[in-house]
Design an enzyme around this catalytic site. Structure first.
Site, mmCIF file in Angstrom:
data_model
loop_
_atom_site.group_PDB
_atom_site.id
_atom_site.type_symbol
_atom_site.label_atom_id
_atom_site.label_comp_id
_atom_site.label_asym_id
_atom_site.label_seq_id
_atom_site.Cartn_x
_atom_site.Cartn_y
_atom_site.Cartn_z
ATOM 1 N N HIS A 262 -3.286 8.020 6.272
ATOM 2 C CA HIS A 262 -3.509 6.676 5.735
ATOM 3 C C HIS A 262 -4.903 6.208 6.148
ATOM 4 O O HIS A 262 -5.646 5.687 5.326
ATOM 5 C CB HIS A 262 -2.424 5.730 6.226
ATOM 6 C CG HIS A 262 -2.438 4.397 5.557
ATOM 7 N ND1 HIS A 262 -2.288 4.247 4.201
ATOM 8 C CD2 HIS A 262 -2.604 3.141 6.061
ATOM 9 C CE1 HIS A 262 -2.341 2.958 3.885
ATOM 10 N NE2 HIS A 262 -2.539 2.272 4.995
ATOM 11 N N HIS B 97 -10.022 1.572 0.445
ATOM 12 C CA HIS B 97 -8.571 1.343 0.404
ATOM 13 C C HIS B 97 -8.219 0.863 -1.005
ATOM 14 O O HIS B 97 -8.651 -0.204 -1.445
ATOM 15 C CB HIS B 97 -8.186 0.300 1.438
ATOM 16 C CG HIS B 97 -6.731 0.312 1.782
ATOM 17 N ND1 HIS B 97 -5.744 0.666 0.882
ATOM 18 C CD2 HIS B 97 -6.079 0.025 2.944
ATOM 19 C CE1 HIS B 97 -4.565 0.579 1.473
ATOM 20 N NE2 HIS B 97 -4.744 0.203 2.724
ATOM 21 N N CYS C 36 0.794 -1.231 0.000
ATOM 22 C CA CYS C 36 0.000 0.000 0.000
ATOM 23 C C CYS C 36 0.825 1.278 0.000
ATOM 24 O O CYS C 36 0.254 2.383 0.035
ATOM 25 C CB CYS C 36 -0.957 -0.016 1.181
ATOM 26 S SG CYS C 36 -1.947 -1.520 1.230
#
Length: 390
Positions: A282, A319, A148
């Site tokens: 995040h 996400h 990620c």
């Protein structure tokens, strides 16, 4: 040399382009719905932020290849670059699994299998090579697969190449499109929000949800951009990397690695914490991440943390895995240029351990000069980018 962004292309579940982001993310509208792209009956979870395939530019359910090509062309067009044959391509992706998923279904059904050429883009390096060739870019093509933080790493490396004088222009990109393979992996890990709602920093948060996303950026030296009359949309002032070296999947509980990455980015940018006007977090909505990230921001920004607006746009986009860093860099760029901070959706009751200003539920007007975008990944990796409005 200063690195500037002169063009971008972006895609999320809200559709392609900046206006789709403005209508979705910057309006505080979560993009989650029941998944229709594949059968979710074998899984615990059933929601994601999927693009429905309604825009003329992307009329069908897209693959990674589709969105990467569209974003790359948009970025080059916005930058006014008709000749980028020497530009390196830096990509964040695990590969396009569209054909791989078709392969397993076809094999089970005994029908015709995808060709080797179709399957080749599931190899991350082959995807970058094909994209670079199609866009007419230079022979230096690299794919980052560090989960990620992959596309944030691509942005940082692009800025580093430009700053070191090793390239005048670099194209960086990243993509993830919700697919059955990765959905199954996150579902088996019990990572999904139990009720189909992502609530970063909230007391009742229960997990993340996946989302479609892709973006491409043209990063070039400020001198090169000025010489060809191109507009600088933002400067990439600083970048930092770190690794928690703590756990395969959980962040360091005090956010030590993320704090280190932020500190390095600020030092490189020569920016003091109080000079930041916004942080794109995040913010996955998982119990461990949000507390650790809050502690990391407090450790890195010190007394300035309490007065710095922070938001998690994953509360709306989902996400986007490898694409998260570069899409969120575009969101941060738009916050700088539009003077609007995107909110953290679904934040009705804050976790007492998450005690920062999370721009809850509603966008906020704020004319800011500098912003920070942070990401974290499995394996303990962390990245931080500092952007500045010219």
């Amino acid at each position: 040399m200063s690195a500037v962004i002169t063009g971008f292309g972006v895609f999320t579940a809200f559709g392609p382009g900046a206006d789709a982001l403005r209508a979705g993310v910057f309006a505080g509208k979560p993009g989650f719905a029941p998944v229709t792209r594949f059968d979710t009956s074998p899984f615990r979870g059933g929601h994601a932020a999927e693009y429905p395939g309604a825009d003329p530019a992307l009329p069908r359910v897209p693959s990674q290849w589709d969105v990467l090509l569209a974003c790359g062309r948009s970025a080059l067009g916005m930058a006014g670059l008709s000749d980028a044959e020497r530009a390196p391509l830096l990509l964040g992706s695990q590969g396009d699994f569209t054909a791989v998923n078709r392969y397993w279904r076809a094999e089970a059904a005994g029908t015709a299998l995808p060709s080797a050429d179709e399957l080749s883009v599931s190899v991350p390096g082959a995807l970058a090579d094909r994209l670079g060739e199609t866009l007419g870019l230079g022979p230096r093509r690299v794919t980052f697969t560090n989960a990620c933080v992959a596309s944030a790493t691509a942005v940082a490396q692009a800025a580093a190449l430009v700053a070191a004088g090793r390239a005048d222009v670099v194209v960086c990109a990243g993509a993830y499109v919700v697919d059955e393979e990765f959905f199954a992996k996150f579902d088996s890990g019990r990572a999904f929000a139990s009720d189909g709602v992502v609530r970063p920093f909230a007391r009742d948060r229960s997990g993340l949800l996946l989302g479609d996303g892709a973006a491409a950026l043209v990063v070039e030296s400020e001198e090169h951009a000025r010489g060809r009359g191109a507009q600088a949309l933002a400067r990439v002032l600083g970048w930092g990397y770190s690794n928690d070296a703590f756990h395969l999947a959980r962040p360091h509980p005090e956010g030590a690695g993320m704090a280190s990455a932020i500190g390095r980015a600020l030092e490189r940018a020569r920016v003091r914490p109080e000079q930041l006007g916004y942080v794109n977090a995040h913010g996955t909505g998982t119990p461990a991440n949000d507390v650790a990230e809050t502690r990391a921001l407090r450790a890195a920004l010190g007394t300035a943390a309490a007065g710095t607006p922070v938001s998690s746009t994953k509360s709306m986009t989902g996400h986007m895995l490898e694409a998260s860093g570069i899409v969120e860099a575009v969101i941060t760029l738009l916050a700088l240029t539009d003077g609007i901070l995107p909110p953290t959706a679904n934040l009705d009751e804050r976790d007492p351990e998450c005690d920062l200003d999370y721009v809850a539920n509603e966008p906020r007007a704020a004319r800011i000069r500098r912003a920070l975008s942070v990401n974290a990944a499995f394996g303990g990796a962390n990245t931080a980018l500092v952007l500045e409005r010219p």
